[in-house]
Design an enzyme around this catalytic site. Structure first.
Site, mmCIF file in Angstrom:
data_model
loop_
_atom_site.group_PDB
_atom_site.id
_atom_site.type_symbol
_atom_site.label_atom_id
_atom_site.label_comp_id
_atom_site.label_asym_id
_atom_site.label_seq_id
_atom_site.Cartn_x
_atom_site.Cartn_y
_atom_site.Cartn_z
ATOM 1 N N LYS A 1 -6.508 16.639 -1.407
ATOM 2 C CA LYS A 1 -5.391 15.414 -0.887
ATOM 3 C C LYS A 1 -4.396 14.849 -2.009
ATOM 4 O O LYS A 1 -4.847 14.712 -3.228
ATOM 5 C CB LYS A 1 -6.142 14.391 -0.389
ATOM 6 C CG LYS A 1 -5.412 13.638 0.786
ATOM 7 C CD LYS A 1 -6.429 12.439 1.284
ATOM 8 C CE LYS A 1 -5.810 11.654 2.259
ATOM 9 N NZ LYS A 1 -6.922 10.456 2.375
HETATM 10 C C1 E4P Z 1 -5.876 8.801 5.445
HETATM 11 O O1 E4P Z 1 -6.276 9.959 4.930
HETATM 12 C C2 E4P Z 1 -6.145 7.516 4.717
HETATM 13 O O2 E4P Z 1 -7.453 7.622 3.969
HETATM 14 C C3 E4P Z 1 -6.422 6.505 5.599
HETATM 15 O O3 E4P Z 1 -6.030 6.664 7.028
HETATM 16 C C4 E4P Z 1 -5.519 5.146 5.284
HETATM 17 O O4 E4P Z 1 -5.897 4.007 6.041
HETATM 18 P P1 E4P Z 1 -5.733 2.488 5.841
HETATM 19 O O5 E4P Z 1 -4.123 2.416 5.953
HETATM 20 O O6 E4P Z 1 -6.252 1.754 7.055
HETATM 21 O O7 E4P Z 1 -6.063 2.259 4.312
#
Ligand code: E4P
Length: 217
Positions: free
Chosen positions: A83
């Site tokens: 990522k």
């Molecule tokens: C996506 O890969 C992220 O880890 C995640 O969806 C972020 O979510 P949040 O905005 O609830 O922290």
């Protein structure tokens, strides 16, 4: 629509995985912090539990650093997805890492233009964040629809991985729009089973059943 679980909590992943609800997992530095565990150790355990892609996030800000971290994370298991953030350097890292045959999830996407760039850079997944846009009074689901339209217009193969999902409604709306994947916290996936009329109906059935005095077992 595939379901990814957005957590590094292995007990929660196991519960959903046993029900066949887990097509993959996404983690991020905040979720690793929340787990209180070492990133490599917990990610390895998740990769052993789940057959699908498991996203592990780089933390370097420059492309070179992201590439080095991505290669290191990819050693954990074959189903690691690296990522990287949607920055110019993240796009450079995406191009290099996908060129090496690795899966890359470009995260922190908040606009259709960013998603277009990620597709051009060969991203395996683009992660548009719905909930964080909703927090600013911008409809995050509109972004999912815009990206779906753009990707379909040109046949981009990058998978739309709807992220920052906060409600069960987000899940059904993403499915209607045609997101390829939605990643949600375990409590949101479980909340999809809830309906007030189910509870009310069950209550009435149980009251009527009790009045019959019958038993099944
Ligand atoms: C996506 O890969 C992220 O880890 C995640 O969806 C972020 O979510 P949040 O905005 O609830 O922290």
């Amino acid at each position: 629509m595939k379901f990814f679980v957005d957590t590094a909590d292995t007990d929660a992943i196991a519960e959903l995985n046993n029900l066949g609800m887990v097509d993959g997992v996404t983690t991020n530095p905040s979720l690793i912090m929340k787990s209180g565990r070492d990133i490599k150790e917990v990610t390895k355990q998740i990769c052993e539990m789940v057959d699908g892609p498991v996203s592990a996030e780089t933390v370097a800000l420059d492309a070179e650093g992201m590439i080095a971290e991505g290669r290191e994370l990819a050693k954990i298991a074959d189903n690691i997805t690296i990522k990287v953030p949607l920055t110019w350097d993240g796009l450079k890292a995406c191009k290099v890492l996908t060129g090496e045959g690795r899966m890359v999830n470009v995260t922190l996407c908040f606009s259709a233009n960013q998603a277009l760039l990620a597709a051009k850079a060969g991203a395996t997944f683009i992660s548009p964040f719905i909930g964080r846009l909703d927090d600013l009074n911008i409809d995050g689901l509109d972004l999912i629809a815009d990206i779906r339209e753009i990707y379909d217009n040109y046949g981009f193969e990058t998978n739309i991985l709807a992220a920052s999902i906060r409600t069960a409604n987000h899940m059904s709306e993403c499915a209607k729009i045609g997101a390829d994947v939605a990643t949600a916290p375990p409590n949101v996936i479980k909340a999809m089973a809830n309906h007030v009329l189910t509870d009310k109906g069950l209550d009435a059935f149980l009251k009527d059943w009790a009045s019959t005095g019958q038993k099944i077992l």
